[in-house]
Design a protein around this motif. Structure first.
Motif, PDB file in Angstrom:
ATOM      1  N   PHE A 208       0.839  -1.200   0.000  1.00  0.00           N
ATOM      2  CA  PHE A 208       0.000   0.000   0.000  1.00  0.00           C
ATOM      3  C   PHE A 208       0.871   1.246   0.000  1.00  0.00           C
ATOM      4  CE2 PHE A 208      -2.616   3.136   2.454  1.00  0.00           C
ATOM      5  CZ  PHE A 208      -3.606   3.314   1.497  1.00  0.00           C
ATOM      6  N   VAL A 209       1.871   1.257   0.849  1.00  0.00           N
ATOM      7  CA  VAL A 209       2.751   2.411   0.975  1.00  0.00           C
ATOM      8  C   VAL A 209       3.535   2.640  -0.320  1.00  0.00           C
ATOM      9  CG1 VAL A 209       4.725   3.351   2.222  1.00  0.00           C
ATOM     10  CG2 VAL A 209       2.918   2.173   3.470  1.00  0.00           C
ATOM     11  N   LEU A 210       4.020   1.561  -0.933  1.00  0.00           N
ATOM     12  CA  LEU A 210       4.807   1.687  -2.161  1.00  0.00           C
ATOM     13  C   LEU A 210       3.976   2.167  -3.353  1.00  0.00           C
ATOM     14  CD1 LEU A 210       7.090  -1.460  -1.858  1.00  0.00           C
ATOM     15  CD2 LEU A 210       7.747   0.946  -1.583  1.00  0.00           C
ATOM     16  N   ALA A 211       2.656   2.064  -3.274  1.00  0.00           N
ATOM     17  CA  ALA A 211       1.803   2.527  -4.373  1.00  0.00           C
ATOM     18  C   ALA A 211       1.750   4.057  -4.454  1.00  0.00           C
ATOM     19  CB  ALA A 211       0.390   1.964  -4.210  1.00  0.00           C
ATOM     20  N   PHE A 212       2.119   4.723  -3.368  1.00  0.00           N
ATOM     21  CA  PHE A 212       2.081   6.189  -3.363  1.00  0.00           C
ATOM     22  C   PHE A 212       3.308   6.751  -4.083  1.00  0.00           C
ATOM     23  CE2 PHE A 212      -0.943   5.284  -0.112  1.00  0.00           C
ATOM     24  CZ  PHE A 212      -1.842   6.334  -0.186  1.00  0.00           C
ATOM     25  N   PRO A 213       3.144   7.910  -4.715  1.00  0.00           N
ATOM     26  CA  PRO A 213       4.294   8.525  -5.382  1.00  0.00           C
ATOM     27  C   PRO A 213       5.382   8.903  -4.385  1.00  0.00           C
ATOM     28  CG  PRO A 213       2.326   9.916  -5.554  1.00  0.00           C
ATOM     29  CD  PRO A 213       1.936   8.689  -4.822  1.00  0.00           C
ATOM     30  N   ARG A 214       6.610   8.940  -4.834  1.00  0.00           N
ATOM     31  CA  ARG A 214       7.737   9.275  -3.964  1.00  0.00           C
ATOM     32  C   ARG A 214       7.836  10.767  -3.692  1.00  0.00           C
ATOM     33  NH1 ARG A 214       6.987   6.062  -1.655  1.00  0.00           N
ATOM     34  NH2 ARG A 214       7.097   3.950  -2.323  1.00  0.00           N
ATOM     35  N   SER A 215       7.232  11.571  -4.541  1.00  0.00           N
ATOM     36  CA  SER A 215       7.296  13.018  -4.365  1.00  0.00           C
ATOM     37  C   SER A 215       5.895  13.611  -4.467  1.00  0.00           C
ATOM     38  CB  SER A 215       8.193  13.621  -5.445  1.00  0.00           C
ATOM     39  OG  SER A 215       8.191  15.016  -5.357  1.00  0.00           O
ATOM     40  N   LEU A 216       5.541  14.447  -3.503  1.00  0.00           N
ATOM     41  CA  LEU A 216       4.250  15.137  -3.500  1.00  0.00           C
ATOM     42  C   LEU A 216       4.529  16.628  -3.313  1.00  0.00           C
ATOM     43  CD1 LEU A 216       2.386  12.556  -1.281  1.00  0.00           C
ATOM     44  CD2 LEU A 216       1.948  12.997  -3.691  1.00  0.00           C
ATOM     45  N   PRO A 217       5.007  17.300  -4.359  1.00  0.00           N
ATOM     46  CA  PRO A 217       5.498  18.672  -4.231  1.00  0.00           C
ATOM     47  C   PRO A 217       4.445  19.710  -3.853  1.00  0.00           C
ATOM     48  CG  PRO A 217       5.408  18.015  -6.539  1.00  0.00           C
ATOM     49  CD  PRO A 217       5.115  16.794  -5.721  1.00  0.00           C
ATOM     50  N   ALA A 218       3.176  19.444  -4.110  1.00  0.00           N
ATOM     51  CA  ALA A 218       2.146  20.439  -3.832  1.00  0.00           C
ATOM     52  C   ALA A 218       1.236  20.068  -2.667  1.00  0.00           C
ATOM     53  CB  ALA A 218       1.300  20.667  -5.084  1.00  0.00           C
ATOM     54  N   LEU A 219       1.476  18.918  -2.026  1.00  0.00           N
ATOM     55  CA  LEU A 219       0.610  18.458  -0.936  1.00  0.00           C
ATOM     56  C   LEU A 219       0.691  19.410   0.256  1.00  0.00           C
ATOM     57  CD1 LEU A 219      -1.279  16.034  -0.244  1.00  0.00           C
ATOM     58  CD2 LEU A 219       0.640  15.141   1.077  1.00  0.00           C
ATOM     59  N   VAL A 220      -0.475  19.894   0.698  1.00  0.00           N
ATOM     60  CA  VAL A 220      -0.553  20.849   1.800  1.00  0.00           C
ATOM     61  C   VAL A 220      -1.117  20.199   3.057  1.00  0.00           C
ATOM     62  CG1 VAL A 220      -1.632  23.007   2.538  1.00  0.00           C
ATOM     63  CG2 VAL A 220      -0.809  22.774   0.207  1.00  0.00           C
ATOM     64  N   SER A 221      -2.038  19.245   2.890  1.00  0.00           N
ATOM     65  CA  SER A 221      -2.725  18.658   4.036  1.00  0.00           C
ATOM     66  C   SER A 221      -2.822  17.146   3.884  1.00  0.00           C
ATOM     67  CB  SER A 221      -4.128  19.260   4.141  1.00  0.00           C
ATOM     68  OG  SER A 221      -4.863  18.642   5.162  1.00  0.00           O
ATOM     69  N   PHE A 222      -2.554  16.437   4.992  1.00  0.00           N
ATOM     70  CA  PHE A 222      -2.620  14.984   5.007  1.00  0.00           C
ATOM     71  C   PHE A 222      -3.330  14.532   6.275  1.00  0.00           C
ATOM     72  CE2 PHE A 222      -0.287  10.978   6.285  1.00  0.00           C
ATOM     73  CZ  PHE A 222      -1.029  10.159   5.462  1.00  0.00           C
ATOM     74  N   LYS A 223      -4.322  13.651   6.102  1.00  0.00           N
ATOM     75  CA  LYS A 223      -5.102  13.163   7.251  1.00  0.00           C
ATOM     76  C   LYS A 223      -5.234  11.650   7.153  1.00  0.00           C
ATOM     77  CE  LYS A 223      -9.597  13.681   9.482  1.00  0.00           C
ATOM     78  NZ  LYS A 223     -10.867  14.416   9.473  1.00  0.00           N
ATOM     79  N   ILE A 224      -5.038  10.996   8.298  1.00  0.00           N
ATOM     80  CA  ILE A 224      -5.283   9.561   8.396  1.00  0.00           C
ATOM     81  C   ILE A 224      -6.418   9.345   9.382  1.00  0.00           C
ATOM     82  CG2 ILE A 224      -4.403   7.373   9.272  1.00  0.00           C
ATOM     83  CD1 ILE A 224      -1.741   8.001   8.218  1.00  0.00           C
ATOM     84  N   GLN A 225      -7.395   8.553   8.963  1.00  0.00           N
ATOM     85  CA  GLN A 225      -8.484   8.130   9.843  1.00  0.00           C
ATOM     86  C   GLN A 225      -8.407   6.622   9.964  1.00  0.00           C
ATOM     87  OE1 GLN A 225     -11.970   9.765   7.758  1.00  0.00           O
ATOM     88  NE2 GLN A 225     -12.611  10.431   9.772  1.00  0.00           N
TER      89      GLN A 225
END
Length: 190
Positions: free
Chosen positions: A131-148
């Motif tokens: 699951f973790v490896l499916a995410f891109p290695r770079s998120l240059p514009a990401l401002v907010s991250f939430k885990i529920q």
């Protein structure tokens, strides 16, 4: 009275920009289903909905309702606008594979457009290397991250390191939110 009930005959002189604003306000809570409803009202409304990219900036991915074709359609209409992504996974087998497939083949190459990301999943799914490896290695514009999660996030050490590593290359990240909720509330939200 019948002309009042007809969506395009009621207000034929309203400018397209006003319709866009009205539609945008309406979809804030439930973008997917409401967009679909709007496109079935009339050809005029359908053309407005399909042309206005901000109506498509919210991308919901889950194993039950919003699959590959839904996300692909969403991205087609979103143009180049920033994306607000919500990922919900409850099934560690089918659901995880399906969501991972969407992440890898549709969303990863658009990582420069990700502005917000919400992940709702169990601790076990969050700790899954696939699951973790499916995410891109770079998120240059990401401002907010939430885990529920419907599990206690206090015992989250192994999973949390994987998740933190995912976002080590997100220079604009300003908000992190880790929350847990009851299984009933979690199931209701999905």
């Amino acid at each position: 009275m019948t002309s009042y009930l007809h969506p395009t005959r009621s207000y034929p002189s309203l400018p397209v920009e006003l319709w866009e604003l009205i539609f945008y306000q309406c979809i804030q809570d439930d973008a997917g289903d409401f967009r679909k409803t709007l496109t079935h009202v009339s050809s005029h409304w359908r053309s407005i909905v399909h042309r206005y990219s901000l109506l498509w900036d919210r991308v919901r991915v889950d194993e039950r309702k919003h699959g590959f074709m839904d996300v692909q359609n969403n991205l087609k209409h979103s143009g180049e606008c920033p994306l607000h992504i919500e990922i919900r996974v409850t099934d560690e087998n089918i659901g995880l594979r399906r969501v991972r497939h969407i992440l890898i083949f549709l969303l990863s190459n658009l990582s420069h457009r990700w502005r917000t990301l919400v992940i709702a999943a169990s601790r076990d799914i969050l700790a899954d290397p696939g699951f973790v490896l499916a995410f891109p290695r770079s998120l240059p514009a990401l401002v907010s991250f939430k885990i529920q999660s419907f599990q206690d996030l206090m015992d989250f050490s192994s999973a949390s390191q994987h998740v933190v590593n995912m976002f080590s290359s997100a220079p604009k990240l300003r908000r992190l939110d880790f929350t847990s909720c009851s299984p009933e509330l979690y199931a209701h939200q999905i």
